[in-house]
Design an enzyme around this catalytic site. Structure first.
Site, PDB file in Angstrom:
ATOM      1  N   LYS A   1       0.802  -1.234   0.000  1.00  0.00           N
ATOM      2  CA  LYS A   1       0.000   0.000   0.000  1.00  0.00           C
ATOM      3  C   LYS A   1       0.833   1.281   0.000  1.00  0.00           C
ATOM      4  CE  LYS A   1      -4.162  -1.940   2.074  1.00  0.00           C
ATOM      5  NZ  LYS A   1      -5.154  -1.885   3.157  1.00  0.00           N
TER       6      LYS A   1
ATOM      7  N   GLY B   1      -1.776   1.979  12.295  1.00  0.00           N
ATOM      8  CA  GLY B   1      -1.238   1.469  11.032  1.00  0.00           C
ATOM      9  C   GLY B   1      -2.059   1.990   9.859  1.00  0.00           C
TER      10      GLY B   1
ATOM     11  N   ALA C   1      -4.768   0.897   8.221  1.00  0.00           N
ATOM     12  CA  ALA C   1      -6.233   0.965   8.346  1.00  0.00           C
ATOM     13  C   ALA C   1      -6.628   2.115   9.269  1.00  0.00           C
ATOM     14  CB  ALA C   1      -6.773  -0.366   8.865  1.00  0.00           C
TER      15      ALA C   1
HETATM   16  P1  NDP Z   1      -0.598  -2.400   9.949  1.00  0.00           P
HETATM   17  O1  NDP Z   1       0.417  -3.463  10.034  1.00  0.00           O
HETATM   18  O2  NDP Z   1      -0.319  -1.171   9.142  1.00  0.00           O
HETATM   19  O3  NDP Z   1      -0.967  -1.890  11.450  1.00  0.00           O
HETATM   20  C1  NDP Z   1      -1.234  -2.803  12.456  1.00  0.00           C
HETATM   21  C2  NDP Z   1      -1.685  -2.054  13.712  1.00  0.00           C
HETATM   22  O4  NDP Z   1      -2.089  -3.030  14.663  1.00  0.00           O
HETATM   23  C3  NDP Z   1      -0.607  -1.210  14.366  1.00  0.00           C
HETATM   24  O5  NDP Z   1      -1.176  -0.060  14.918  1.00  0.00           O
HETATM   25  C4  NDP Z   1      -0.084  -2.139  15.476  1.00  0.00           C
HETATM   26  O6  NDP Z   1       0.443  -1.444  16.582  1.00  0.00           O
HETATM   27  C5  NDP Z   1      -1.383  -2.802  15.884  1.00  0.00           C
HETATM   28  N1  NDP Z   1      -1.186  -4.070  16.574  1.00  0.00           N
HETATM   29  C6  NDP Z   1      -0.754  -5.250  16.046  1.00  0.00           C
HETATM   30  N2  NDP Z   1      -0.734  -6.209  16.994  1.00  0.00           N
HETATM   31  C7  NDP Z   1      -1.154  -5.613  18.149  1.00  0.00           C
HETATM   32  C8  NDP Z   1      -1.357  -6.083  19.476  1.00  0.00           C
HETATM   33  N3  NDP Z   1      -1.114  -7.343  19.817  1.00  0.00           N
HETATM   34  N4  NDP Z   1      -1.815  -5.206  20.394  1.00  0.00           N
HETATM   35  C9  NDP Z   1      -2.067  -3.924  20.058  1.00  0.00           C
HETATM   36  N5  NDP Z   1      -1.898  -3.428  18.818  1.00  0.00           N
HETATM   37  C10 NDP Z   1      -1.443  -4.260  17.875  1.00  0.00           C
HETATM   38  O7  NDP Z   1      -1.914  -3.129   9.432  1.00  0.00           O
HETATM   39  P2  NDP Z   1      -3.195  -2.450   8.727  1.00  0.00           P
HETATM   40  O8  NDP Z   1      -3.522  -1.201   9.456  1.00  0.00           O
HETATM   41  O9  NDP Z   1      -2.988  -2.379   7.258  1.00  0.00           O
HETATM   42  O10 NDP Z   1      -4.320  -3.547   8.984  1.00  0.00           O
HETATM   43  C11 NDP Z   1      -4.874  -3.736  10.274  1.00  0.00           C
HETATM   44  C12 NDP Z   1      -6.052  -4.689  10.156  1.00  0.00           C
HETATM   45  O11 NDP Z   1      -7.073  -4.045   9.400  1.00  0.00           O
HETATM   46  C13 NDP Z   1      -5.728  -5.995   9.418  1.00  0.00           C
HETATM   47  O12 NDP Z   1      -6.176  -7.084  10.197  1.00  0.00           O
HETATM   48  C14 NDP Z   1      -6.530  -5.910   8.139  1.00  0.00           C
HETATM   49  O13 NDP Z   1      -7.044  -7.171   7.755  1.00  0.00           O
HETATM   50  C15 NDP Z   1      -7.659  -4.989   8.535  1.00  0.00           C
HETATM   51  N6  NDP Z   1      -8.206  -4.274   7.375  1.00  0.00           N
HETATM   52  C16 NDP Z   1      -9.523  -4.464   7.103  1.00  0.00           C
HETATM   53  C17 NDP Z   1     -10.085  -3.854   6.022  1.00  0.00           C
HETATM   54  C18 NDP Z   1     -11.526  -4.098   5.732  1.00  0.00           C
HETATM   55  O14 NDP Z   1     -11.963  -3.739   4.638  1.00  0.00           O
HETATM   56  N7  NDP Z   1     -12.291  -4.645   6.660  1.00  0.00           N
HETATM   57  C19 NDP Z   1      -9.316  -2.966   5.126  1.00  0.00           C
HETATM   58  C20 NDP Z   1      -7.939  -2.788   5.539  1.00  0.00           C
HETATM   59  C21 NDP Z   1      -7.415  -3.445   6.624  1.00  0.00           C
HETATM   60  P3  NDP Z   1       1.991  -0.949  16.674  1.00  0.00           P
HETATM   61  O15 NDP Z   1       2.096   0.254  15.797  1.00  0.00           O
HETATM   62  O16 NDP Z   1       2.150  -0.649  18.111  1.00  0.00           O
HETATM   63  O17 NDP Z   1       2.819  -2.120  16.179  1.00  0.00           O
END
Ligand code: NDP
Length: 291
Positions: free
Chosen positions: A78, A139, A141
């Site tokens: 992305k 992140g 999303a």
């Molecule tokens: P990123 O990798 O960009 O971001 C992940 C985020 O999740 C970060 O803020 C990270 O925190 C946090 N995170 C991960 N593990 C943990 C945990 N154990 N505890 C707390 N925070 C955590 O991913 P995306 O933002 O691209 O995607 C996130 C989700 O959104 C995915 O599961 C994806 O499938 C879903 N999504 C759904 C869509 C839909 O249409 N329904 C569209 C796009 C995405 P940190 O920064 O601290 O590491």
């Protein structure tokens, strides 16, 4: 000789759209989009393609050479995709990520329909003006959602994230570029949802298959029946967070709505056609066995 289907009108060249990501095998978007194409008799296909980071440039050149109408980009492309594009739409440029590329006569424009998809899904259950949001995650999303809800009139957005720098960067973006107020909260212990919150959103990847019982680290006793609790996780749609929120009497919103409406927006960008979201939702509900 068998007669040829009328609707093809002797046109054996469907328009091509699709998705570039890795891993791509579990991505259900192809089923959802092709169900809409079939229902509306749109002479187009959607191909789910496994594309490694090192092959992204060639994949894009190939799509351009074959005159694809456009394609979605999912994890992990992305951000990197932007270097191969000719321009960005307003939301994509504010969010700093592209999930939908549109080919306008050889000119590739990057759009972001993730946040807009979430917004439309949310607008089916509430208005945004003057509302207070708690957003978990910072992140891709979360960035897309924060920008769209801020532009749509949210008053306050509490951004709760483990990694401080990502959270603070998103807070700065919202405070600098929109009229909403964003506040960063560290997330190293169980978070208590403020009583004044109207909408609570999980935009982290916690709860995604196969960790289907995982839940973000919040005190669920602080969820109130007046709150709407939304999850971005599409697989499974009925997450542990949504189950806990239902038990607390909250209205809930699953991640399928976001997926459906970003798909509707993508099809509109590529084909100019408005498609029926219920066809797409039903397809996903069948896939995920939603009762
Ligand atoms: P990123 O990798 O960009 O971001 C992940 C985020 O999740 C970060 O803020 C990270 O925190 C946090 N995170 C991960 N593990 C943990 C945990 N154990 N505890 C707390 N925070 C955590 O991913 P995306 O933002 O691209 O995607 C996130 C989700 O959104 C995915 O599961 C994806 O499938 C879903 N999504 C759904 C869509 C839909 O249409 N329904 C569209 C796009 C995405 P940190 O920064 O601290 O590491």
């Amino acid at each position: 000789m068998d007669s040829l289907p009328d609707e093809l009108n002797l046109d054996f060249l469907p328009a091509i759209t699709g998705s570039f990501s890795t891993p791509s095998r579990q991505n259900p978007t192809v089923e959802m989009v092709e169900a809409a194409y079939r229902h509306h008799k749109i002479h187009a296909r959607y191909l789910n393609c496994e594309v490694l980071p090192a092959d992204l440039e060639n994949a894009i050149k190939g799509a351009k050479a074959m005159q694809w109408l456009g394609f979605n980009c999912s994890i992990p492309h992305k951000i990197n995709v932007m270097r191969y594009l000719d321009g960005l739409g307003t939301a994509a440029s504010l969010i700093g990520a592209v999930n939908c590329v549109v080919n306008r006569n050889g000119i590739l424009i990057g759009e972001n329909t993730d946040g807009a998809g979430f917004l439309i899904s949310l607008q089916h259950v509430t208005t945004l003006q003057n509302k207070e949001f708690v957003l978990y995650g910072a992140g891709g999303a979360a960035r897309a959602i924060a920008v769209e809800i801020a532009l749509a009139g949210a008053r306050t957005i509490h951004i709760v994230n483990r990694e401080r720098s990502r959270g603070e960067e998103l807070v700065k973006l919202i405070n600098d570029k929109t009229s909403a107020t964003a506040i960063f909260h560290d997330w190293h212990s169980q978070h208590k949802v403020p009583e004044s919150a109207d909408v609570v959103i999980n935009a982290t990847s916690v709860g995604f298959y196969p960790d289907t019982d995982a839940m973000i680290n919040i005190d669920t006793d602080t969820l109130l029946p007046s709150m709407i609790v939304a999850d971005v996780i599409p697989n499974p749609p009925h997450t542990a967070l949504l189950r806990a929120a239902e038990q607390r009497g909250c209205k809930t919103l699953d991640g399928l709505g976001m997926l459906v409406y970003q798909g509707v927006a993508g099809i509109k960008h590529w084909t100019g056609k408005d498609v029926d979201p219920s066809i797409m939702r039903k397809t996903l509900e069948r896939i995920f066995n939603v009762q």
